[in-house]
Design a protein around this motif. Structure first.
Motif, PDB file in Angstrom:
ATOM      1  N   GLY A   1      23.158 -29.858 146.682  1.00  0.00           N
ATOM      2  CA  GLY A   1      22.754 -30.590 147.871  1.00  0.00           C
ATOM      3  C   GLY A   1      21.255 -30.782 148.010  1.00  0.00           C
ATOM      4  O   GLY A   1      20.820 -31.577 148.828  1.00  0.00           O
ATOM      5  N   GLU A   2      20.461 -30.055 147.242  1.00  0.00           N
ATOM      6  CA  GLU A   2      19.002 -30.170 147.318  1.00  0.00           C
ATOM      7  C   GLU A   2      18.446 -30.143 145.903  1.00  0.00           C
ATOM      8  O   GLU A   2      17.975 -29.117 145.428  1.00  0.00           O
ATOM      9  N   SER A   3      18.467 -31.267 145.221  1.00  0.00           N
ATOM     10  CA  SER A   3      18.107 -31.307 143.808  1.00  0.00           C
ATOM     11  C   SER A   3      16.626 -31.051 143.541  1.00  0.00           C
ATOM     12  O   SER A   3      16.240 -30.823 142.405  1.00  0.00           O
ATOM     13  N   ASN A   4      15.776 -31.088 144.580  1.00  0.00           N
ATOM     14  CA  ASN A   4      14.363 -30.785 144.361  1.00  0.00           C
ATOM     15  C   ASN A   4      14.111 -29.285 144.276  1.00  0.00           C
ATOM     16  O   ASN A   4      13.012 -28.861 143.948  1.00  0.00           O
ATOM     17  N   GLN A   5      15.100 -28.472 144.574  1.00  0.00           N
ATOM     18  CA  GLN A   5      15.004 -27.026 144.410  1.00  0.00           C
ATOM     19  C   GLN A   5      15.772 -26.640 143.153  1.00  0.00           C
ATOM     20  O   GLN A   5      16.973 -26.849 143.061  1.00  0.00           O
ATOM     21  N   PHE A   6      15.054 -26.096 142.187  1.00  0.00           N
ATOM     22  CA  PHE A   6      15.685 -25.751 140.914  1.00  0.00           C
ATOM     23  C   PHE A   6      14.924 -24.626 140.237  1.00  0.00           C
ATOM     24  O   PHE A   6      13.834 -24.248 140.642  1.00  0.00           O
ATOM     25  N   PHE A   7      15.547 -24.077 139.196  1.00  0.00           N
ATOM     26  CA  PHE A   7      14.843 -23.141 138.330  1.00  0.00           C
ATOM     27  C   PHE A   7      15.232 -23.422 136.886  1.00  0.00           C
ATOM     28  O   PHE A   7      16.284 -23.981 136.598  1.00  0.00           O
ATOM     29  N   ILE A   8      14.323 -23.067 135.994  1.00  0.00           N
ATOM     30  CA  ILE A   8      14.505 -23.303 134.562  1.00  0.00           C
ATOM     31  C   ILE A   8      14.551 -21.949 133.867  1.00  0.00           C
ATOM     32  O   ILE A   8      13.728 -21.080 134.133  1.00  0.00           O
ATOM     33  N   ILE A   9      15.516 -21.800 132.983  1.00  0.00           N
ATOM     34  CA  ILE A   9      15.567 -20.608 132.136  1.00  0.00           C
ATOM     35  C   ILE A   9      15.710 -21.070 130.693  1.00  0.00           C
ATOM     36  O   ILE A   9      16.541 -21.920 130.386  1.00  0.00           O
TER      37      ILE A   9
END
Length: 132
Positions: A93-101
């Motif tokens: 619902g909020e694609s601007n909040q993410f993390f990368i691993i």
């Protein structure tokens, strides 16, 4: 004649070692198992495409992230005996909040190359350093 036997025996031993290493090469399912054990995540499917992070494992938008993009490469390292994967998880619902691993695996062990949050409290993942 004796020299020829030692050469053949040496080649046989080298082949056995290479075959053993290839059999121990990590795959995607081993990455998923490591990811669940090392971080505070709960996978909602077999490949961890949808995860819940943190202490609260409720199926709400606040804790749910989905695998949006990335890659899986199993031809990394000397003689392609390692794997590397990079996953970008975006908040539902909020694609601007993410993390990368990004992780590299070799011979059953995984090493984190990158863990970068974007507007996500990454402390919820609670990495267990004893497993790395």
């Amino acid at each position: 004649m004796r020299k020829k036997r030692y050469i053949i025996l040496g080649l046989f031993v080298i082949c056995i070692v290479v075959i053993t290493i290839y059999m121990k090469k990590p795959n995607n399912s081993e990455f998923v198992k490591w990811f669940k054990e090392s971080y505070n995540v709960r996978c909602e499917d077999a490949d961890c495409y949808v995860i819940n992070i943190g202490n609260q494992y409720e199926k709400t938008k606040d804790n749910r992230f989905y695998f949006a993009e990335g890659y899986y490469d199993n031809s990394i390292g000397l003689f392609a005996m390692a794997m590397q994967t990079k996953r970008v998880y975006r908040k539902v619902g909020e694609s601007n909040q993410f993390f990368i691993i990004e992780v590299k695996g070799f011979f059953g062990n995984f090493k984190v190359l990158e863990l970068r949050p974007n507007k996500v409290d990454i402390s919820q993942l609670e990495y267990d350093f004893r497993n790395n």
